[in-house]
Scaffold this motif. Sequence first.
Motif, PDB file in Angstrom:
ATOM      1  N   LEU A  18       0.808  -1.216   0.000  1.00 61.55           N
ATOM      2  CA  LEU A  18       0.000   0.000   0.000  1.00 61.55           C
ATOM      3  C   LEU A  18       0.844   1.269   0.000  1.00 61.55           C
ATOM      4  O   LEU A  18       0.515   2.241  -0.696  1.00 61.55           O
ATOM      5  CB  LEU A  18      -0.910   0.000   1.236  1.00 61.55           C
ATOM      6  CG  LEU A  18      -1.831   1.207   1.439  1.00 61.55           C
ATOM      7  CD1 LEU A  18      -2.843   1.302   0.304  1.00 61.55           C
ATOM      8  CD2 LEU A  18      -2.555   1.107   2.779  1.00 61.55           C
ATOM      9  N   ILE A  19       1.931   1.262   0.741  1.00 56.81           N
ATOM     10  CA  ILE A  19       2.680   2.497   0.965  1.00 56.81           C
ATOM     11  C   ILE A  19       3.910   2.594   0.074  1.00 56.81           C
ATOM     12  O   ILE A  19       4.205   3.658  -0.477  1.00 56.81           O
ATOM     13  CB  ILE A  19       3.052   2.613   2.455  1.00 56.81           C
ATOM     14  CG1 ILE A  19       1.757   2.803   3.260  1.00 56.81           C
ATOM     15  CG2 ILE A  19       4.032   3.751   2.721  1.00 56.81           C
ATOM     16  CD1 ILE A  19       1.874   2.545   4.723  1.00 56.81           C
ATOM     17  N   VAL A  20       4.624   1.509  -0.098  1.00 53.02           N
ATOM     18  CA  VAL A  20       5.846   1.541  -0.896  1.00 53.02           C
ATOM     19  C   VAL A  20       5.571   1.185  -2.354  1.00 53.02           C
ATOM     20  O   VAL A  20       6.103   1.823  -3.269  1.00 53.02           O
ATOM     21  CB  VAL A  20       6.893   0.580  -0.296  1.00 53.02           C
ATOM     22  CG1 VAL A  20       8.150   0.540  -1.153  1.00 53.02           C
ATOM     23  CG2 VAL A  20       7.242   1.003   1.126  1.00 53.02           C
ATOM     24  N   GLY A  21       4.726   0.190  -2.579  1.00 57.92           N
ATOM     25  CA  GLY A  21       4.536  -0.350  -3.912  1.00 57.92           C
ATOM     26  C   GLY A  21       4.133   0.640  -4.995  1.00 57.92           C
ATOM     27  O   GLY A  21       4.748   0.660  -6.075  1.00 57.92           O
ATOM     28  N   PRO A  22       3.118   1.488  -4.789  1.00 61.98           N
ATOM     29  CA  PRO A  22       2.640   2.335  -5.892  1.00 61.98           C
ATOM     30  C   PRO A  22       3.704   3.258  -6.488  1.00 61.98           C
ATOM     31  O   PRO A  22       3.870   3.312  -7.709  1.00 61.98           O
ATOM     32  CB  PRO A  22       1.495   3.127  -5.245  1.00 61.98           C
ATOM     33  CG  PRO A  22       0.994   2.227  -4.156  1.00 61.98           C
ATOM     34  CD  PRO A  22       2.215   1.569  -3.611  1.00 61.98           C
ATOM     35  N   LEU A  23       4.446   3.979  -5.650  1.00 64.72           N
ATOM     36  CA  LEU A  23       5.461   4.882  -6.191  1.00 64.72           C
ATOM     37  C   LEU A  23       6.641   4.113  -6.774  1.00 64.72           C
ATOM     38  O   LEU A  23       7.234   4.532  -7.777  1.00 64.72           O
ATOM     39  CB  LEU A  23       5.946   5.856  -5.116  1.00 64.72           C
ATOM     40  CG  LEU A  23       4.937   6.897  -4.620  1.00 64.72           C
ATOM     41  CD1 LEU A  23       5.638   7.929  -3.729  1.00 64.72           C
ATOM     42  CD2 LEU A  23       4.215   7.600  -5.753  1.00 64.72           C
ATOM     43  N   LEU A  24       6.977   2.986  -6.174  1.00 62.18           N
ATOM     44  CA  LEU A  24       8.086   2.188  -6.695  1.00 62.18           C
ATOM     45  C   LEU A  24       7.755   1.652  -8.082  1.00 62.18           C
ATOM     46  O   LEU A  24       8.592   1.712  -9.001  1.00 62.18           O
ATOM     47  CB  LEU A  24       8.407   1.040  -5.737  1.00 62.18           C
ATOM     48  CG  LEU A  24       9.552   0.120  -6.153  1.00 62.18           C
ATOM     49  CD1 LEU A  24      10.852   0.897  -6.325  1.00 62.18           C
ATOM     50  CD2 LEU A  24       9.738  -0.996  -5.131  1.00 62.18           C
TER      51      LEU A  24
END
Length: 233
Positions: free
Chosen positions: A193-199
């Motif tokens: 939820l927190i790291v995945g989208p921008l990465l």
Amino acid sequence: MPNPKIAVPKKAGPVASASSSVRTGRPPGTLSGEVDERILDAAYQVFVERGLHGASIDEISRLARAGKPSIYARFATKEALFAAVGMRNAARVSAHFGNYGNTGATLEARLSNIGQEMLGQLLADEVIDFMRLSAAEARRVPELAHFGRGARERGAAAALEALRGATNAADIRRYPALGPGRIERTTRFFLDLIVGPLLVRALVGENLKVLRAQIEPHVKDSVAFFLAGCRTA
């Protein structure tokens, strides 16, 4: 939050212009670690410049000032050297994940600091350059999937320890999903939820400067949503 830099070597000019002096043979034990770092630094530069297929051990040897026998004594193949560079990057990134775990008056603030730290490390130019290269090369060299899995496992383990360090007994009573026996699965949700989208956006080529500017608002909104789920889970 400022984007912290990790000690990953930056791309130099064309590697063909590197010094051609070569040190042959395996060094004494006291120098072995220094030689290892020179080899990995040189390999990073050559791989980013040439790709895995275009890179040569001769170039890496010249740039590292280390003989080819010394390189092959440490890394049996070019693919093994590539994976070692990637694992060193992953270790350097994940080593910073817990730095801010105990900073913040509330759990929400602590988790926001952890998420911002993770993304600040992961969205460094040098890290994303190598991750993009690794994804491209994995299509031709399936063995690199083992390296990718190992890097993800290292990152997930570091994130788990960071979340454990940020959570106290009162937090667990309020957010049961962060309790023993459940926090491992909850950490995966945190990363997704927190790291995945921008990465993912970084890996498909979006501008890193733009993405880094979005870290703080993205993490704050995502942590609030994450904790709402932890309360009812």
